[in-house]
Scaffold this motif. Sequence first.
Motif, PDB file in Angstrom:
ATOM      1  N   GLN B 109       0.818  -1.217   0.000  1.00 57.20           N
ATOM      2  CA  GLN B 109       0.000   0.000   0.000  1.00 57.20           C
ATOM      3  C   GLN B 109       0.853   1.270   0.000  1.00 57.20           C
ATOM      4  O   GLN B 109       0.636   2.177   0.792  1.00 57.20           O
ATOM      5  N   LEU B 110       1.811   1.336  -0.925  1.00 53.33           N
ATOM      6  CA  LEU B 110       2.638   2.540  -1.069  1.00 53.33           C
ATOM      7  C   LEU B 110       1.902   3.578  -1.916  1.00 53.33           C
ATOM      8  O   LEU B 110       0.805   3.321  -2.428  1.00 53.33           O
ATOM      9  N   TYR B 111       2.541   4.727  -2.087  1.00 53.44           N
ATOM     10  CA  TYR B 111       1.995   5.790  -2.951  1.00 53.44           C
ATOM     11  C   TYR B 111       2.849   5.758  -4.218  1.00 53.44           C
ATOM     12  O   TYR B 111       3.944   6.330  -4.237  1.00 53.44           O
ATOM     13  N   PRO B 112       2.375   5.103  -5.287  1.00 59.64           N
ATOM     14  CA  PRO B 112       3.260   4.737  -6.395  1.00 59.64           C
ATOM     15  C   PRO B 112       3.881   5.918  -7.148  1.00 59.64           C
ATOM     16  O   PRO B 112       4.992   5.799  -7.644  1.00 59.64           O
ATOM     17  N   ASP B 113       3.193   7.050  -7.232  1.00 61.28           N
ATOM     18  CA  ASP B 113       3.756   8.180  -7.990  1.00 61.28           C
ATOM     19  C   ASP B 113       4.692   9.040  -7.139  1.00 61.28           C
ATOM     20  O   ASP B 113       5.383   9.903  -7.665  1.00 61.28           O
ATOM     21  N   LEU B 114       4.667   8.856  -5.835  1.00 64.97           N
ATOM     22  CA  LEU B 114       5.575   9.620  -4.976  1.00 64.97           C
ATOM     23  C   LEU B 114       6.922   8.901  -4.900  1.00 64.97           C
ATOM     24  O   LEU B 114       6.993   7.683  -5.056  1.00 64.97           O
ATOM     25  N   ASP B 118       9.717  10.249  -0.257  1.00 63.24           N
ATOM     26  CA  ASP B 118       8.453  10.814   0.234  1.00 63.24           C
ATOM     27  C   ASP B 118       7.593   9.746   0.910  1.00 63.24           C
ATOM     28  O   ASP B 118       6.910  10.012   1.902  1.00 63.24           O
ATOM     29  N   LEU B 122       6.584  10.136   4.874  1.00 65.68           N
ATOM     30  CA  LEU B 122       5.167  10.238   5.262  1.00 65.68           C
ATOM     31  C   LEU B 122       4.838   9.366   6.473  1.00 65.68           C
ATOM     32  O   LEU B 122       3.827   9.594   7.137  1.00 65.68           O
TER      33      LEU B 122
END
Lengths: 294, 246
Positions: B109-114, B118, B122
Amino acid sequence: MKFGNLVIAGLVTGSIYAVFAVCVSVWYRVSNILNLAVGDFAMCGALGVDNLVRVRNWPLPLAIITTLAVVGIFAFAYDRIVLRLAQDGPRRQEGIVITFFFTFALSFFIDGVAKMLFGSDVHAAPALWNGQSLTWASLNLPRAGLLVLGCALIVGGAFWFYIRFTLGGKAMEASGENSLGARIVGIDTRRYRMLIFIGTAVIAAIFGIVESPITGYTYLSGATISLTGFLAAAYGGFRKPGRALLAGLFIGILEALLGGYVSAEYGDTVMYAILAALVLIMPRQLGFESAVGG
Amino acid sequence: MTSEPPSEQTPDPDPDPGATEANVALAVTGLSVSYGNVVAVHDATFTVTEGDACAITGPNGNGKSSILMGVTGMVRRRGDVEIFGAQARNGDVRWAARHGLTLVPERRQLYPDLSAYDNVILGCYAWTRSIGKARSSGPFSRAIELFPELKPHLKQAAGTLSGGQQQMVAIARGLASDPKILAVDEPCLGLAESVARRVYDVLAKIHEQGTTLIVVEEAPKRALTLCNRRVEVRNGVAANSRAGAA
């Protein structure tokens, strides 16, 4: 200096598109919903202030504060009642329904209420910076235009700084990228969605107030503004506010140059043809593939 | 589709009588998790003592991850969960993160575009809103230093990293939140054996540094190289047991 004056006129129009594009893409980034009602909030700002000042004789500062407060409270209520049910409730909607439907319906709702309240004539909020255009080396710099351009740069710059240099801005991005992943580290994704929705609605209303002396607004003006903002936001893949800002400025300048040099009548048609051709020629560079592919 | 709650009861609700209230990190009592009419976990009761490394093991689809989801508040549950004596809010994963229990979820559950950087920073959002404080903090430095192999990739978008690198980013993000309990769900799922070993080495290091660990694993053999405590899950029922390091 026809070219220079056309570029200035294009920058002014473009900065309007740019601001709405930034509003659309920032909120899409946090909520994955396209705000098709952003232009309607601008229309409410312009016609609301005009109505309070011209019809009810309110002082201008009070009219502006009241209008912005009403827009903010309405946006808050809409988030609490409609968006919470649509996106967070047990029967939450997904896909294209949530992406488009609820703000599209909101746009129609606001238009209907605005027609009842403000009628269908063209009106504008009183100009905030009166006087003749400033001139510099035979270039005309309209005061209202400079105000719009200045506000656009402030809004664009503020969002850029917020996203790039603050933990809150990164948390906002994370909310839209992966809501579950964001909640794991303690990010309140619903709060971000609400705050950015209210913030962009109020910013749009401010721009309506500042810009309406240039173009004049009717209750239907919001849809046109939303469409151009949407188009500019699309050039940033709906997720890159900085690119959306540049695209808005580019579209404004292109529109002015085509109107000045090609045809005032068919300028818009040629412009949309050029924009469509750009999308077909380099979809990846313009961010369209990432927008479609998520 | 309806499934009946399993008929067995938890055989041993608290097999570690030595655990006093003072050092209980996590106390789970009568935890049940359902998805619609499907009961995934039924009446699970166990405790994790501060400093423990606890493995939740069992075959696939038997409710291991659901126990973790219910405990951390990712899904709504029935039953009580206490984190260091404080009653955990039901369905509120943010509350758990702010009270010392951080989840490294299955599929990361990462933030793929960041960027990877980052993503990690976070994690600090659980305890600060200041990016300056986050950058200069101990938990963030510790998270970055534990994974030297990530350093060349910190500016890269997380979605473009390999599976192993993404798992490391997810663990680093969890550590940046300065957890007292780190709950890791299937840390080696889909990873090559060498990468899985590296992940377990890091988890062992995290445990050595004093963080209480909960690891969900299908393969008990691997989990028990690290964990001194085991909760075995069968058909949605948790059986608490003590297991020495294998």
